[in-house]
Motif scaffolding. Structure first.
Motif, PDB file in Angstrom:
ATOM      1  N   CYS A  74       0.804  -1.222   0.000  1.00  0.00           N
ATOM      2  CA  CYS A  74       0.000   0.000   0.000  1.00  0.00           C
ATOM      3  C   CYS A  74       0.834   1.268   0.000  1.00  0.00           C
ATOM      4  O   CYS A  74       0.392   2.310  -0.498  1.00  0.00           O
ATOM      5  N   ARG A  75       2.050   1.187   0.538  1.00  0.00           N
ATOM      6  CA  ARG A  75       2.903   2.378   0.574  1.00  0.00           C
ATOM      7  C   ARG A  75       3.709   2.534  -0.704  1.00  0.00           C
ATOM      8  O   ARG A  75       3.687   3.588  -1.347  1.00  0.00           O
ATOM      9  N   TYR A  76       4.410   1.471  -1.107  1.00  0.00           N
ATOM     10  CA  TYR A  76       5.313   1.576  -2.242  1.00  0.00           C
ATOM     11  C   TYR A  76       4.575   1.668  -3.575  1.00  0.00           C
ATOM     12  O   TYR A  76       5.120   2.189  -4.555  1.00  0.00           O
ATOM     13  N   HIS A  77       3.361   1.160  -3.641  1.00  0.00           N
ATOM     14  CA  HIS A  77       2.597   1.208  -4.888  1.00  0.00           C
ATOM     15  C   HIS A  77       1.712   2.446  -5.000  1.00  0.00           C
ATOM     16  O   HIS A  77       1.034   2.622  -6.012  1.00  0.00           O
ATOM     17  N   ALA A  78       1.708   3.294  -3.981  1.00  0.00           N
ATOM     18  CA  ALA A  78       0.940   4.539  -4.058  1.00  0.00           C
ATOM     19  C   ALA A  78       1.621   5.479  -5.049  1.00  0.00           C
ATOM     20  O   ALA A  78       2.846   5.635  -5.042  1.00  0.00           O
ATOM     21  N   THR A  79       0.839   6.103  -5.910  1.00  0.00           N
ATOM     22  CA  THR A  79       1.390   7.013  -6.910  1.00  0.00           C
ATOM     23  C   THR A  79       1.388   8.459  -6.435  1.00  0.00           C
ATOM     24  O   THR A  79       1.992   9.328  -7.061  1.00  0.00           O
ATOM     25  N   HIS A 127      -3.358   7.996  -3.634  1.00  0.00           N
ATOM     26  CA  HIS A 127      -3.655   7.666  -5.028  1.00  0.00           C
ATOM     27  C   HIS A 127      -2.956   6.372  -5.462  1.00  0.00           C
ATOM     28  O   HIS A 127      -1.798   6.129  -5.093  1.00  0.00           O
ATOM     29  N   TYR A 128      -3.684   5.587  -6.241  1.00  0.00           N
ATOM     30  CA  TYR A 128      -3.127   4.378  -6.854  1.00  0.00           C
ATOM     31  C   TYR A 128      -3.512   4.347  -8.333  1.00  0.00           C
ATOM     32  O   TYR A 128      -4.385   5.109  -8.763  1.00  0.00           O
ATOM     33  N   ARG A 129      -2.871   3.479  -9.050  1.00  0.00           N
ATOM     34  CA  ARG A 129      -3.266   3.285 -10.445  1.00  0.00           C
ATOM     35  C   ARG A 129      -4.685   2.717 -10.482  1.00  0.00           C
ATOM     36  O   ARG A 129      -5.124   2.046  -9.566  1.00  0.00           O
ATOM     37  N   SER A 130      -5.366   2.939 -11.599  1.00  0.00           N
ATOM     38  CA  SER A 130      -6.789   2.618 -11.685  1.00  0.00           C
ATOM     39  C   SER A 130      -7.101   1.150 -11.408  1.00  0.00           C
ATOM     40  O   SER A 130      -8.130   0.817 -10.851  1.00  0.00           O
ATOM     41  N   GLU A 131      -6.169   0.261 -11.757  1.00  0.00           N
ATOM     42  CA  GLU A 131      -6.457  -1.153 -11.551  1.00  0.00           C
ATOM     43  C   GLU A 131      -6.448  -1.547 -10.071  1.00  0.00           C
ATOM     44  O   GLU A 131      -6.954  -2.596  -9.703  1.00  0.00           O
ATOM     45  N   THR A 132      -5.859  -0.694  -9.236  1.00  0.00           N
ATOM     46  CA  THR A 132      -5.801  -0.984  -7.811  1.00  0.00           C
ATOM     47  C   THR A 132      -6.865  -0.218  -7.048  1.00  0.00           C
ATOM     48  O   THR A 132      -7.499  -0.730  -6.125  1.00  0.00           O
TER      49      THR A 132
END
Length: 308
Positions: free
Chosen positions: A117-122, A302-307
């Motif tokens: 959840c932290r490293y994949h946040a945009t 924020h995350y990418r739309s698929e997440t």
């Protein structure tokens, strides 16, 4: 084992912060003075077979709120099947409500076990709410000019907004200066000293961050009915929204504090320029006060739309 991404919100007034404190001498004791600790305690109602360890996407300090934040957690059900995400949300919210905790789960979803959840946040968006007492109309008399605006703060706004009295607060000057922070800068001057030490913090590039957006808009009170009318007559409400991939420790509150000091006339644009272009803890202008935690909200992770 299945991994779940939990979308959460909370009012941080009564908590020490979101992150739990781990005492190695008391491994079984949960830190219920933190949002993370209370959430892990609530997750125990599902009786997973594994130890519950939530992972935070963002850290907020004591008194800071969140309209949207995220954590991920691995849960292993006794029968090996995943928990229904709708049931997960409902049971967690009922449990938190029974404990009268100002934490709510907005949603839950199954994610890959490689998701973080932290490293994949945009990116992250923060909101700072403040209100400036209006100048009394000309001719209203000296007593009116000297009245204590702090005497009236809507009860609905207590610990939710920063209220200040400032004659001739210049919001346009603040808007113009805010643009200075946009882009890639070394924000060392705008980082408070953290109690958490790490080797990466000694590297010069650690303090370089990119601010994607700063928007300053008229805000509105959270007060209702008569209180709302009186609040609107007494104060101008403002929202400062700041978006970046990540932030340094207390960076947002220091930026807001500098902008408010400029609007108050305590500092000028040259002071902000020097703090930004000469990155050093010694460059901090001590006429600037750290913006109080009560006005700060983590608005979105924020995350990418698929997440997301």
């Amino acid at each position: 084992m299945h991994r779940y991404l939990l979308h959460i919100s909370y009012i941080g007034t009564t908590f020490r912060g979101i992150q739990k404190t781990v005492n190695k001498l008391e491994q079984s004791r949960l830190d219920t003075n933190s949002i993370q600790g209370c959430l892990e305690l609530a997750l125990r109602v599902f009786h997973p077979t594994n130890e519950i360890q939530t992972v935070l996407s963002s850290r907020t300090d004591a008194g800071v709120h969140a309209l949207h934040s995220t954590v991920h957690v691995d849960l292993e059900r006794p029968n090996g099947k995943p928990y229904d995400t709708t049931t997960l949300v409902g049971v967690l919210n009922r449990t938190l409500d029974k404990q009268r905790l100002p934490i709510r789960v907005l949603g839950s979803q199954l994610v890959a076990d490689t998701f973080h959840c932290r490293y994949h946040a945009t990116g992250r968006t923060y909101l700072y709410r403040f209100a400036v007492a209006k100048d009394p109309p000309a001719g209203d008399g000296e007593n009116l000019r000297n009245r204590s605006y702090e005497a009236f703060v809507p009860v609905e706004e207590i610990d939710r907004c920063y209220f200040l009295q400032s004659h001739s607060f210049d919001i346009e000057r603040v808007r113009a200066a805010a643009r200075t922070f946009i882009g890639l800068h070394d924000f060392r001057t705008f980082m408070s000293v953290s109690r958490q030490k790490g080797p990466s913090r000694d590297h010069p590039m650690f303090t370089v961050r990119k601010i994607d957006e700063i928007n300053i808009r008229p805000g509105k009170t959270l007060a209702l009915a008569t209180n709302a009318t009186r609040a609107a007559e007494t104060y101008d409400f403002w929202d400062i929204e700041i978006k970046a991939k990540s932030f340094l420790y207390k960076q947002v509150r220091r930026i807001v504090g500098a902008l408010i000091a400029l609007g108050n006339g305590r500092i000028d644009e040259r002071s902000i320029y020097q703090m930004l272009t000469i990155p050093s803890k010694h460059s901090w202008d001590h006429r600037v006060e750290l913006a109080p935690a009560c006005g700060l909200y983590l608005c979105r992770v924020h995350y990418r739309s698929e997440t997301n």
